[in-house]
Design a protein around this motif. Structure first.
Motif, PDB file in Angstrom:
ATOM      1  N   ALA A   1     -15.307  -2.174   7.883  1.00 15.99           N
ATOM      2  CA  ALA A   1     -14.675  -1.014   8.528  1.00 15.99           C
ATOM      3  C   ALA A   1     -13.402  -0.622   7.797  1.00 15.99           C
ATOM      4  N   CYS A   2     -12.630  -1.614   7.407  1.00 11.61           N
ATOM      5  CA  CYS A   2     -11.390  -1.344   6.682  1.00 11.61           C
ATOM      6  C   CYS A   2     -11.695  -0.820   5.283  1.00 11.61           C
ATOM      7  N   VAL A   3     -12.678  -1.412   4.631  1.00 10.98           N
ATOM      8  CA  VAL A   3     -13.053  -0.973   3.284  1.00 10.98           C
ATOM      9  C   VAL A   3     -13.500   0.475   3.293  1.00 10.98           C
ATOM     10  N   LYS A   4     -14.345   0.833   4.233  1.00 11.74           N
ATOM     11  CA  LYS A   4     -14.835   2.208   4.326  1.00 11.74           C
ATOM     12  C   LYS A   4     -13.699   3.187   4.568  1.00 11.74           C
ATOM     13  N   TYR A   5     -12.769   2.803   5.425  1.00 10.67           N
ATOM     14  CA  TYR A   5     -11.666   3.704   5.735  1.00 10.67           C
ATOM     15  C   TYR A   5     -10.748   3.902   4.536  1.00 10.67           C
ATOM     16  N   LEU A   6     -10.478   2.849   3.793  1.00 10.23           N
ATOM     17  CA  LEU A   6      -9.639   2.971   2.604  1.00 10.23           C
ATOM     18  C   LEU A   6     -10.297   3.868   1.562  1.00 10.23           C
ATOM     19  N   LYS A   7     -11.581   3.705   1.363  1.00 13.61           N
ATOM     20  CA  LYS A   7     -12.286   4.506   0.356  1.00 13.61           C
ATOM     21  C   LYS A   7     -12.334   5.979   0.735  1.00 13.61           C
ATOM     22  N   GLU A   8     -12.484   6.269   2.012  1.00 18.06           N
ATOM     23  CA  GLU A   8     -12.612   7.662   2.441  1.00 18.06           C
ATOM     24  C   GLU A   8     -11.271   8.387   2.506  1.00 18.06           C
ATOM     25  N   ASN A   9     -10.190   7.666   2.732  1.00 18.44           N
ATOM     26  CA  ASN A   9      -8.916   8.330   2.992  1.00 18.44           C
ATOM     27  C   ASN A   9      -7.830   8.051   1.967  1.00 18.44           C
ATOM     28  N   PHE A  10      -7.819   6.880   1.354  1.00 21.34           N
ATOM     29  CA  PHE A  10      -6.728   6.523   0.446  1.00 21.34           C
ATOM     30  C   PHE A  10      -7.280   5.970  -0.860  1.00 21.34           C
ATOM     31  N   SER A  11      -8.157   6.700  -1.493  1.00 25.07           N
ATOM     32  CA  SER A  11      -8.860   6.145  -2.642  1.00 25.07           C
ATOM     33  C   SER A  11      -8.132   6.350  -3.956  1.00 25.07           C
ATOM     34  N   VAL A  12      -7.669   7.573  -4.233  1.00 24.93           N
ATOM     35  CA  VAL A  12      -7.160   7.911  -5.565  1.00 24.93           C
ATOM     36  C   VAL A  12      -5.679   7.604  -5.707  1.00 24.93           C
ATOM     37  N   ASN A  13      -4.870   7.954  -4.717  1.00 29.28           N
ATOM     38  CA  ASN A  13      -3.416   7.894  -4.857  1.00 29.28           C
ATOM     39  C   ASN A  13      -2.791   6.628  -4.294  1.00 29.28           C
ATOM     40  N   LEU A  14      -3.579   5.727  -3.748  1.00 30.01           N
ATOM     41  CA  LEU A  14      -3.037   4.499  -3.171  1.00 30.01           C
ATOM     42  C   LEU A  14      -2.388   3.650  -4.263  1.00 30.01           C
ATOM     43  N   ARG A  15      -1.108   3.295  -4.058  1.00 27.39           N
ATOM     44  CA  ARG A  15      -0.367   2.506  -5.043  1.00 27.39           C
ATOM     45  C   ARG A  15       0.231   1.222  -4.449  1.00 27.39           C
ATOM     46  N   GLU A  16       0.342   1.144  -3.135  1.00 28.91           N
ATOM     47  CA  GLU A  16       0.919  -0.040  -2.512  1.00 28.91           C
ATOM     48  C   GLU A  16       0.145  -0.370  -1.244  1.00 28.91           C
ATOM     49  N   ILE A  17      -0.166  -1.636  -1.077  1.00 28.14           N
ATOM     50  CA  ILE A  17      -0.896  -2.062   0.109  1.00 28.14           C
ATOM     51  C   ILE A  17      -0.293  -3.371   0.600  1.00 28.14           C
ATOM     52  N   ALA A  18      -0.157  -3.496   1.911  1.00 31.40           N
ATOM     53  CA  ALA A  18       0.332  -4.715   2.539  1.00 31.40           C
ATOM     54  C   ALA A  18      -0.728  -5.217   3.509  1.00 31.40           C
ATOM     55  N   LEU A  19      -1.115  -6.480   3.380  1.00 27.26           N
ATOM     56  CA  LEU A  19      -2.165  -7.075   4.193  1.00 27.26           C
ATOM     57  C   LEU A  19      -1.559  -8.175   5.053  1.00 27.26           C
ATOM     58  N   HIS A  20      -1.888  -8.154   6.335  1.00 31.39           N
ATOM     59  CA  HIS A  20      -1.322  -9.102   7.290  1.00 31.39           C
ATOM     60  C   HIS A  20      -2.421 -10.006   7.854  1.00 31.39           C
ATOM     61  N   GLY A  21      -2.157 -11.317   7.821  1.00 31.07           N
ATOM     62  CA  GLY A  21      -3.005 -12.272   8.535  1.00 31.07           C
ATOM     63  C   GLY A  21      -4.395 -12.459   7.987  1.00 31.07           C
ATOM     64  N   ILE A  22      -4.597 -12.346   6.680  1.00 32.01           N
ATOM     65  CA  ILE A  22      -5.925 -12.554   6.102  1.00 32.01           C
ATOM     66  C   ILE A  22      -6.087 -14.020   5.726  1.00 32.01           C
ATOM     67  N   HIS A  23      -7.154 -14.629   6.210  1.00 31.03           N
ATOM     68  CA  HIS A  23      -7.483 -16.007   5.852  1.00 31.03           C
ATOM     69  C   HIS A  23      -8.569 -15.946   4.771  1.00 31.03           C
ATOM     70  N   CYS A  24      -8.112 -15.972   3.547  1.00 28.60           N
ATOM     71  CA  CYS A  24      -9.042 -15.832   2.430  1.00 28.60           C
ATOM     72  C   CYS A  24      -9.883 -17.096   2.276  1.00 28.60           C
TER      73      CYS A  24
END
Length: 482
Positions: free
Chosen positions: A142-165
């Motif tokens: 769901a997050c991947v789809k939303y990022l691709k549809e809305n913030f694909s080309v100009n996204l330069r900074e991303i902050a991720l909270h609480g990911i257990h890789c």
């Protein structure tokens, strides 16, 4: 024969008179002089040449950019809704002159996205040009789809909270295209042991890396074993000193890093040993004990290193004795923390001649006399930041004492409480204070847009004070409170 000659001579005279007229348009009357020309008929008048009208879209981009410079953000959004070309021009201008553009995604629930919008509602109109996104709940596809549809080309900074890789997790591979364009990535309360395999190995243009309060990982911390050729700064906040990152090896492999922000005495001790030629060093403390533990090393570092700027940040209120120690550190030129409500405090601050940036978290029940003494002690102050929500003084009584300093260039006010304490005349009073000062640069005051709108003050061209919304303020890279 004579009459015939006489008739011919009249004819010659008439011919010569007609030929002697300057343009043939007026004839000569022997008795009354020249005969005026006849006015032309309306159908004989030639129409004027057609004037070509220049359409707004025929103007080149540089001219339109100059027009954008005169528009507030709301009008810029309206202009961008007209057509694709103006939408691109408005978005490009928005990115350059509104660097604090961001959106915070709180959660994904039942195919819905819950935002925490900025105070200026530009997200919907200029969403494709948003550069900074903070995600507080990463929901896989769901997050991947939303990022691709809305913030694909100009996204330069991303902050991720609480990911257990997890090892070989596909989180990063799903947004590989977005990661390849990133300049900054931040992890907050995440399991960071394998963030390299998940995310960082895809970040080919990474300039800023941020890790805040990493979750303890018992295995190998592989991000610290890598070389990042484009990395310029890192913010590493590990207060508990529990993570097993080989930070000394990381700094040795990445000597090109020129800005470090860190929290945790173990990490700071490593920085003092391995990074002695920085542009900026930002040291953050949560308690007095941590500062006392590292103070001697910090003082030696400030005297022997070539680091240009050292900034100290304190999350809690300090005692007056600690400021005596801070004043003894030569290279400290920026302070972020609380005020000490003691009349001796301005005298201690006055001994810090190099102090040029002050960020104050509280301005509670201090008196105006105290504020005046503090302002007069900061002789080299260039930037003043307020984040207080408990200001007792009015806007004018709080700001004007600092405005008398000709070196002051920027004031930033993050408090919404100021809306109840400032009036339209306050800016005019600040301008009167700045006019006699020997300075050519304007004083820029950043505050919430709704505060500026509520003041309804039109700043004249010759005014030495200008008001700007916080969206035009360049954010500090090391901060995590997006």
């Amino acid at each position: 024969m004579r009459p015939l000659r006489r008739k011919r001579s009249k004819q010659n005279v008439s011919d010569s008179s007609s030929s002697s007229s300057p343009s043939g348009s007026q004839s000569l009357d022997l008795n009354n002089g020249p005969i005026p020309p006849k006015s032309p008929r309306l159908d004989e008048i030639a129409p004027p040449p057609a004037v070509s009208n220049t359409h707004f879209l025929d103007i080149n981009d540089d001219c339109i950019d100059s027009i954008c410079n005169l528009l507030p953000l709301d009008d810029l959004c309206s202009m961008g809704r007209t057509c694709k070309r103006l939408h691109c021009i408005a978005g490009d201008y928005f990115q350059r002159y509104y660097p604090n553009n961001h959106v915070r995604i709180q959660s994904f629930r039942r195919r819905s996205v819950f935002y925490m919008y900025p105070d200026e509602k530009y997200v919907e109109d200029l969403k494709p040009f948003i550069r900074n996104v903070s995600i507080h709940e990463y929901k896989g596809s769901a997050c991947v789809k939303y990022l691709k549809e809305n913030f694909s080309v100009n996204l330069r900074e991303i902050a991720l909270h609480g990911i257990h890789c997890e090892l070989n997790a596909a989180h990063g591979a799903q947004i590989k295209d977005q990661l390849e364009r990133l300049e900054s990535i931040k992890f907050v309360n995440c399991s960071v042991g394998d963030i390299y395999d998940c995310f960082l190995k895809h970040c080919q243009k990474l300039k800023h890396l941020g890790i805040d309060e990493p979750i303890q990982f018992n295995g190998r911390v592989n991000w610290a074993q890598q070389h990042f050729p484009t990395l310029e700064s890192i913010a590493y906040y590990d207060e508990a000193n529990t993570n097993r990152a080989d930070f000394a090896g990381f700094l040795r492999r990445n000597p090109q890093i020129k800005q470090i922000a860190c929290k945790g005495t173990n990490i700071q001790g490593i920085v003092f040993q391995r990074a002695k030629n920085l542009d900026f060093l930002i040291l953050c403390y949560n308690s007095d004990k941590d500062f006392n533990r590292i103070f001697k090393l910090l003082k030696v570092y400030s005297e022997n290193s070539e680091t240009r700027h050292i900034k100290l940040e304190f999350k809690k209120r300090l005692e007056l004795d600690h400021f005596h120690k801070i004043a003894s550190i030569q290279r400290v030129d920026a302070y972020r923390g609380y005020l000490v409500e003691n009349l001796q405090f301005p005298e201690i601050v006055a001994s810090m001649k190099q102090l040029s940036v002050v960020q104050l978290r509280s301005f509670g029940n201090v008196s105006q006399v105290y504020v005046k003494r503090l302002a007069s002690s900061l002789s080299n102050l260039e930037e003043l930041h307020f984040t207080a929500q408990d200001m007792a003084l009015s806007f004018k009584n709080l700001i004007i004492p600092f405005c008398q300093n000709p070196k002051l260039k920027k004031i930033v006010i993050f408090s919404k409480q100021i809306i109840y304490r400032c009036t339209k005349s306050d800016v005019a009073d600040i301008n009167k204070v700045r006019e006699p000062l020997d300075t050519e640069s304007k004083l820029t005051i950043y505050m919430e847009k709704e505060v500026i709108v509520s003041m309804n003050f039109k700043i004249p061209d010759k005014c030495k004070v200008t008001l700007k919304p916080l969206s035009e303020l360049k954010r500090e890279v090391h901060l995590f409170d997006l």
